[in-house]
Design a protein around this motif. Structure first.
Motif, short mmCIF file in Angstrom:
data_model
loop_
_atom_site.label_atom_id
_atom_site.label_comp_id
_atom_site.label_asym_id
_atom_site.label_seq_id
_atom_site.Cartn_x
_atom_site.Cartn_y
_atom_site.Cartn_z
N SER A 1 30.91 75.50 44.19
CA SER A 1 32.05 74.62 44.48
C SER A 1 33.31 75.16 43.80
N LEU A 2 33.12 75.62 42.57
CA LEU A 2 34.24 76.18 41.83
C LEU A 2 34.77 77.44 42.51
N PHE A 3 33.85 78.24 43.05
CA PHE A 3 34.26 79.46 43.75
C PHE A 3 35.09 79.10 44.98
N GLY A 4 34.66 78.05 45.70
CA GLY A 4 35.43 77.57 46.86
C GLY A 4 36.82 77.15 46.44
N PHE A 5 36.89 76.49 45.30
CA PHE A 5 38.20 76.06 44.79
C PHE A 5 39.05 77.27 44.42
N SER A 6 38.41 78.31 43.87
CA SER A 6 39.14 79.55 43.53
C SER A 6 39.78 80.14 44.78
N ILE A 7 39.02 80.12 45.88
CA ILE A 7 39.58 80.64 47.15
C ILE A 7 40.76 79.78 47.57
N GLY A 8 40.60 78.48 47.37
CA GLY A 8 41.67 77.53 47.75
C GLY A 8 42.96 77.77 47.01
N THR A 9 42.86 78.29 45.80
CA THR A 9 44.09 78.48 45.02
C THR A 9 44.64 79.91 45.15
N LEU A 10 44.06 80.69 46.05
CA LEU A 10 44.50 82.09 46.17
C LEU A 10 45.98 82.18 46.51
N LEU A 11 46.46 81.28 47.37
CA LEU A 11 47.87 81.37 47.78
C LEU A 11 48.80 80.62 46.84
N SER A 12 48.28 79.55 46.23
CA SER A 12 49.19 78.70 45.46
C SER A 12 49.05 78.87 43.95
N GLY A 13 47.98 79.50 43.50
CA GLY A 13 47.72 79.56 42.07
C GLY A 13 48.64 80.49 41.30
N SER A 14 49.27 81.43 42.02
CA SER A 14 50.02 82.45 41.29
C SER A 14 51.53 82.26 41.43
N LEU A 15 51.98 81.14 42.00
CA LEU A 15 53.40 81.00 42.33
C LEU A 15 54.29 81.15 41.09
N LEU A 16 53.88 80.50 39.99
CA LEU A 16 54.70 80.54 38.78
C LEU A 16 54.75 81.95 38.21
N VAL A 17 53.58 82.58 38.11
CA VAL A 17 53.52 83.95 37.58
C VAL A 17 54.36 84.89 38.45
N GLU A 18 54.30 84.70 39.76
CA GLU A 18 55.08 85.55 40.66
C GLU A 18 56.57 85.41 40.40
N VAL A 19 57.02 84.18 40.19
CA VAL A 19 58.45 83.96 39.95
C VAL A 19 58.87 84.61 38.64
N VAL A 20 58.06 84.38 37.59
CA VAL A 20 58.42 84.93 36.27
C VAL A 20 58.37 86.46 36.30
N MET A 21 57.39 87.01 36.99
CA MET A 21 57.20 88.46 36.95
C MET A 21 57.77 89.16 38.18
N SER A 22 58.64 88.48 38.92
CA SER A 22 59.31 89.05 40.10
C SER A 22 58.32 89.72 41.06
N TRP A 23 57.17 89.13 41.25
CA TRP A 23 56.19 89.66 42.21
C TRP A 23 56.63 89.21 43.61
N PRO A 24 56.74 90.14 44.55
CA PRO A 24 57.31 89.76 45.85
C PRO A 24 56.35 88.99 46.74
N GLY A 25 55.81 87.91 46.24
CA GLY A 25 54.86 87.11 47.01
C GLY A 25 55.51 85.84 47.51
N LEU A 26 54.65 84.83 47.74
CA LEU A 26 55.17 83.57 48.28
C LEU A 26 55.98 82.78 47.26
N GLY A 27 55.67 82.97 45.96
CA GLY A 27 56.29 82.17 44.91
C GLY A 27 57.81 82.18 44.95
N PRO A 28 58.44 83.37 44.82
CA PRO A 28 59.90 83.40 44.84
C PRO A 28 60.48 82.83 46.14
N LEU A 29 59.81 83.12 47.28
CA LEU A 29 60.32 82.62 48.57
C LEU A 29 60.27 81.10 48.61
#
Lengths: 324, 601
Positions: free
Chosen positions: A247-275
């Motif tokens: 179940s936890l693994f399923g949740f990990s997949i669920g957060t693949l797109l949204s889990g890194s938004l903050l880190v992306e913004v702070v680290m200027s990663w060109p993903g969905l976060g800054p957009l």
């Protein structure tokens, strides 16, 4: 089979509900994309009104939702006001970068969490277990933002890693090996930040599940039959403890797109976060809705996948489902 | 050994996965065919100044991605900055001198009645794809800017005296612009109107697709401009790469064709702090739009770069009260407060109580200028130096309030509270943008300053678009702290702020008739300067406008931040200006001093 169909139908209704609520909340938030133009003395109110009409912001909310839903069913997620282009390609290009980062980080986190958790459970209450518990507890209380900022300070002070981005500017001129090195150097800090953020939770879950199973009579019996302890841990105990972990693994997949938004913004990663951050602040309505919907699809898809895995892995669920 | 095999396999798999991903990101570079350089008829523009050396790649950070490369619809600052390096206008404002100079035209002539402008294009110029430029391109450009269906953001600037400017071609190099009324701005009008390639855009224009064209992802072959750089590559979320335009029409004093730089890379770095880090670690070459804190931090640990303070820019920050006539829609509470806000003595008293020097010292760390009028000291030609810089005076503020019928009562905790003529306590809120830390700090300082007058002020930081919604749409607010940055030094760039029927006449926008005699007077003066030729006469009229604004205080002007920038020491010809684009206005003249640095980039 009925179990699986029921879960899929649930997922579709959930997505519909989320899309409606996101649309409603985004549309009812005060202000819209064209408000900032009103503050530009060189743009007349007539021009702003014409642009609003062009993007159909002057239409009633139900009409706009119906049109958007119709387009979404056909694979189009609306039109970005800011980028003056369809939303789906905008999101997809950045989602690719986000997935590249998060899949790597999630795999790494699980690869570390399983042996660490099992090792810790096997030494339950002893010094190694306590060290791991304390470390994971400390990491859990440190917010992602602080972790990311700490890593950035490391990058600036040492010069070992770039302070942001996905590739160096002169990437095209590098050899294949140098390209790989460049990509790895750029990925290192965001991946470490994400791994450090997710690892403690995973380790603690694995540890708790395995520790619980280790007391089970069948494992004591297996140990008594002379099965080597490592084999017992990884082949039998881990398998028996897999239910909550799946179940936890399923949740990990669920957060693949949204889990890194903050880190992306702070680290200027060109993903969905800054957009997404930019779109939320600019009220670029359809980009926000598209982004939320995409994350929801991953969350729902991840949970669905976990349900399927559970169905496959746990005979109790199969028998319960067929009994119904 | 058995254990090693799967782990080696896994390692190989990871390595090949990473290699595959790395090659995915190594997108092919698309470029234009090499130009034929020989063109004897070219009338090039020779720039004075330091002679540079060719080559090198300049990396500049951008806070957000450019949304479009289409000058017709560009509204955000990132798009405008990028387009500025890729396009050219007929007449250009030199950002250092703030005066106009010939650009794509070699000369212009204004008729005696000020209604007709005759412009002569330079001969032999070419777009970045090698296609020649002629008067038809200019005709086409102004036709599309003026077309209502295109929704060009700059269209309103071409409506003079209520009528669109008429453009007529005389011959292949000569054009006549006909105005309905004399236009005080004169040739400054042409700055910022990028001349478009008719050969690429006419067909899409006829098909009604012009607004959707020239997204950053446009293939370089479908794009052309007249600026120093042309499109090379765009990677969403990461960077936009421009390459040298080999047909550019400017040379240095020795006749070497500009620009010197081979490539100009705009790197998308979404936050101010991240920009500082990347500049500090040498990943970018130039940094602009710095806050005072970051400027000081970078200045303390200079490592191969130089920080520069170009002085106060054109941004003015101000407090304004809600003077809208809301009629029955107004709540009783707001109607009561509006009685004070409408009293000029109340506004003057608030202004007198504000310590502007403290704002400059504490918010901008001394890197800014206190303001008593709308024109900042950075706008050297138009600032009215006669406006008194009255220091903070609580005595004067109290006298003004007494004259307006206000009084003070002592409240239980010992502080005196200001009471309005009806004996009710004077309290109001200041809206400010939560995303602008400087303005939030300013509002807190105002709160403290006004507390000493017995005025209770609540600071309400709001998300920027919610704030705009309150101020421009619902009009449910007491007062607001905002800032505006003039696009140009000329007063006409702020015309809609000062005209009572203007949409950005923030304290009471879009009035059908001026609500007060002083607003009627400002309307008259602004209209008059709009059609008065000659700088001196216009300056006299605008000086008077500044005096009225300083006297009646519809906006209480506070402070203007300095333009703070930094550049690597190896970059030569770097001369930051206070007009946008602050650092790249002379990008064609920038070059790397160090040839080794050139080669390595």
């Amino acid at each position: 089979m009925r179990y699986l169909i029921r879960r899929t139908l649930h997922a579709v209704f959930l997505l519909l509900g989320v899309s409606l609520l996101t649309f409603l909340f985004s549309a009812l938030t005060p202000g819209n994309y064209f408000d900032e133009m009103r503050l530009n003395p060189q743009i007349s109110p007539e021009t702003v009104a014409a642009l609003r009409a062009q993007y159909q912001l002057d239409r009633p909310l139900p009409v706009r939702y119906a049109r958007w839903l119709n387009a979404a069913v056909h694979g189009q997620l609306g039109f970005s006001f800011a980028y003056n282009s369809p939303v789906a390609p905008l999101l997809w290009i950045r989602a690719r970068n986000t997935l590249f980062l998060t899949v790597t980080a999630t795999l790494l986190a699980w690869l570390l969490a399983l042996p660490l958790g099992v090792w810790s459970a096997a030494r339950f209450g002893r010094l190694p277990d306590r060290v791991i518990s304390w470390t994971t507890a400390s990491l859990l209380v440190i917010p992602d933002l602080v972790l990311a900022l700490g890593l950035l300070i490391l990058a600036v002070r040492t010069g070992w890693f770039p302070t942001g981005g996905l590739l160096s500017v002169g990437f095209d001129e590098l050899s294949a090996l140098q390209k790989l090195g460049d990509l790895a150097r750029h990925m290192a800090l965001p991946v470490v930040a994400l791994v450090l953020a997710t690892l403690p939770m995973l380790v603690r879950h694995v540890r708790a599940s395995v520790a619980e199973v280790l007391d089970a009579p069948f494992l004591r019996a297996a140990l008594g039959h002379g099965i080597p302890y490592p084999k017992l841990l990884y082949r039998y105990a881990l398998r028996a403890a897999a239910n909550p972990l799946l179940s936890l693994f399923g949740f990990s997949i669920g957060t693949l797109l949204s889990g890194s938004l903050l880190v992306e913004v702070v680290m200027s990663w060109p993903g969905l976060g800054p957009l997404l951050l930019e779109s939320i602040l600019a009220r670029d309505l359809y980009v926000v809705i598209g982004g939320v919907l995409l994350s929801m699809i991953f969350l729902v898809g991840g949970n669905l996948f976990a349900d399927f895995l559970l169905y496959w892995a746990d005979p109790r669920i199969r028998t319960a489902a067929s009994a119904k | 050994m058995r254990k090693d095999r799967p782990s080696l396999r896994r390692r190989c798999f990871t390595l090949s996965l990473l290699l595959a991903c790395a090659s995915t990101y190594a997108l092919p570079v698309k470029a234009f065919p090499h130009p034929q350089q020989s063109n004897t008829k070219e009338e090039l523009l020779a720039l004075p100044g330091e002679i540079g050396r060719s080559g090198g790649r300049l990396i500049v950070p951008l806070r957000s991605e450019p949304k479009t490369l289409n000058p017709l619809i560009a509204a955000d600052s990132s798009s405008r900055e990028v387009i500025g390096a890729m396009q050219a206008d007929l007449v250009h404002i030199n950002r250092a001198t703030q005066l106009t100079e010939a650009a794509l035209v070699k000369s212009w002539k204004i008729s005696a009645d000020g209604l007709q402008y005759t412009l002569t294009l330079r001969q032999g110029l070419r777009f970045s794809d090698g296609h020649p430029l002629d008067a038809d391109d200019v005709l086409f450009t102004f036709r599309v800017y003026l077309d209502e269906n295109v929704h060009a953001t700059q269209r309103d600037l071409l409506i003079v005296g209520g009528k669109p400017i008429a453009v007529r071609k005389v011959d292949a190099q000569t054009l006549v612009f006909q105005f309905a009324k004399p236009y005080g701005v004169e040739e400054r009008l042409f700055d910022g109107f990028a001349i478009l390639p008719r050969h690429l855009l006419e067909k899409p224009y006829q098909e009604g697709r012009l607004g959707q064209l020239w997204a950053p992802s446009t293939p370089p072959g479908e794009w052309a401009g007249l600026g120093p750089f042309r499109l090379k590559e765009y990677i969403p979320g990461q960077k936009l790469v421009l390459e040298r335009n080999p047909y550019y029409w400017k040379t240095d004093a020795k006749g070497n064709r500009l620009p010197y730089l081979e490539e100009l890379v705009f790197l998308f770095v979404p936050s101010a702090d991240a920009q500082v880090l990347r500049f500090q670690s040498g990943e970018t070459d130039i940094i602009t739009r710095l806050g005072a804190e970051n400027f000081s931090a970078l200045g303390r640990q200079q490592r191969g770069y130089t920080m520069a303070d170009a002085g106060p820019g054109l941004e003015y920050n101000f407090l304004f009260f809600n003077l809208n006539d809301l009629g029955e829609k107004s709540s009783a509470d707001l109607a009561r407060k509006q009685k004070w806000f409408r009293d000029v003595k109340f506004r003057q008293a608030v202004s007198a109580a504000i310590d502007r020097d403290a704002i400059v010292r504490l918010v901008y760390q001394g890197r800014g200028a206190a303001l008593w009028g709308p024109v900042t000291p950075g706008n050297r030609r138009w600032v009215n130096a006669a406006i008194p810089h009255t220091p903070r005076s609580l005595d004067r503020a109290r006298t003004l309030l007494k004259e307006a019928g206000f009084s003070w009562s002592t409240v239980p905790d010992g502080d005196s509270a200001l009471l309005d003529p009806d004996g009710k306590p004077v309290e109001f809120s200041i809206l400010t943008s939560s995303s602008n830390a400087d303005r939030t700090k300013m509002a807190t300082l105002l709160q403290d300053d006004l507390k000493q007058l017995g005025l209770r002020v609540q600071v309400v930081p709001l998300e920027f678009r919610s704030l705009l919604d309150r101020v421009t749409q619902t009009k449910e607010y007491d007062s607001c702290l905002l800032g505006l940055a003039s696009f140009d030094a000329d007063p006409n760039s702020d015309l809609n702020v000062w005209l009572s029927n203007g949409a950005t006449h923030l304290w009471n926008p879009s009035q059908s008739h001026p609500a007060t005699p002083w607003e009627a007077e400002i309307d008259r003066l602004m209209e008059q300067q709009l059609s008065t030729p000659g700088f001196d006469q216009r300056k006299r009229l605008y000086d008077r406008v500044q005096e009225i604004l300083a006297e009646d205080q519809p906006m209480i002007f506070l402070a203007s931040p300095d333009i703070l920038v930094g550049a690597k020491n190896s970059i030569a010809n770097f001369r930051p200006a206070v007009l946008e684009p602050y650092a790249l206005w002379n990008v064609e003249q920038l070059y790397f001093r160090n040839s080794r640095e050139n080669a390595s980039r």
